[in-house]
Design an enzyme around this catalytic site. Sequence first.
Site, PDB file in Angstrom:
ATOM      1  N   SER A 124     -11.352 127.711  71.932  1.00 23.90           N
ATOM      2  CA  SER A 124     -12.569 126.909  71.771  1.00 23.90           C
ATOM      3  C   SER A 124     -13.235 127.088  70.413  1.00 23.90           C
ATOM      4  O   SER A 124     -13.740 126.129  69.830  1.00 23.90           O
ATOM      5  CB  SER A 124     -13.574 127.249  72.881  1.00 23.90           C
ATOM      6  OG  SER A 124     -13.027 126.991  74.145  1.00 23.90           O
ATOM      7  N   HIS A 174     -18.328 129.065  70.138  1.00 26.99           N
ATOM      8  CA  HIS A 174     -18.568 127.624  70.061  1.00 26.99           C
ATOM      9  C   HIS A 174     -19.493 127.278  68.896  1.00 26.99           C
ATOM     10  O   HIS A 174     -19.168 126.438  68.048  1.00 26.99           O
ATOM     11  CB  HIS A 174     -19.184 127.122  71.364  1.00 26.99           C
ATOM     12  CG  HIS A 174     -18.197 126.963  72.473  1.00 26.99           C
ATOM     13  ND1 HIS A 174     -18.368 126.062  73.496  1.00 26.99           N
ATOM     14  CD2 HIS A 174     -17.026 127.597  72.737  1.00 26.99           C
ATOM     15  CE1 HIS A 174     -17.350 126.139  74.333  1.00 26.99           C
ATOM     16  NE2 HIS A 174     -16.523 127.073  73.891  1.00 26.99           N
TER      17      HIS A 174
END
Length: 198
Positions: A124, A174
């Site tokens: 991610s 993220h």
Amino acid sequence: MFFVRTESFKQFLKFYPVISTLVAIHIIVFMISSLSMPFRELIVGSNLPILLDQQYWRLVTPIFTHFEPMHLLFNTFSLIIFGPALEVMLGRIKFILAYLAVGIMANVVTLFLAEMTYAHVGASGAIFGLFGIYLFLLLMRPELIDANSRQIIIVIIIVGVLLTFRPGINIYAHIFGLIGGLALGPILFARYKGHFRI
């Protein structure tokens, strides 16, 4: 619109060898880690072994590691959809260096900001790095992106950021993956003449 995949499997492998290789690594690592607990424990992005035993490979291995099928599917699907345009624009070497750079940076930030016992896996951070590069293009090189693709990018980034703040998500990876991609954008596209548009 470049985010719609129309290639055959054979064409995809030929046109996007870096993305294809990353997807293959995702699947292979998932399969091995499902069968071997020692291997699984060795590749987790675990802060404690990094800090105490200098196991610095753990800053890299989480980029390719997924333990849950849906996690693997979501990140791999995102890579297949959003990776090819940047692989074409940047070229293979620059793309993979950028992908690894933002992924490692996201894991380094996680090491310093998360608690010592924190552990994580997943691509991610690197994928949000790709979103950050797209955000740079959207803000600074909008002539390289058509109107439909702009809308998709905006929606994906907003949804991605909103979904970040859920239990079990590495928020640091993220957010700082996104920031890292945005920061790399000017370097990656400093000499880009716009011979390919999204």
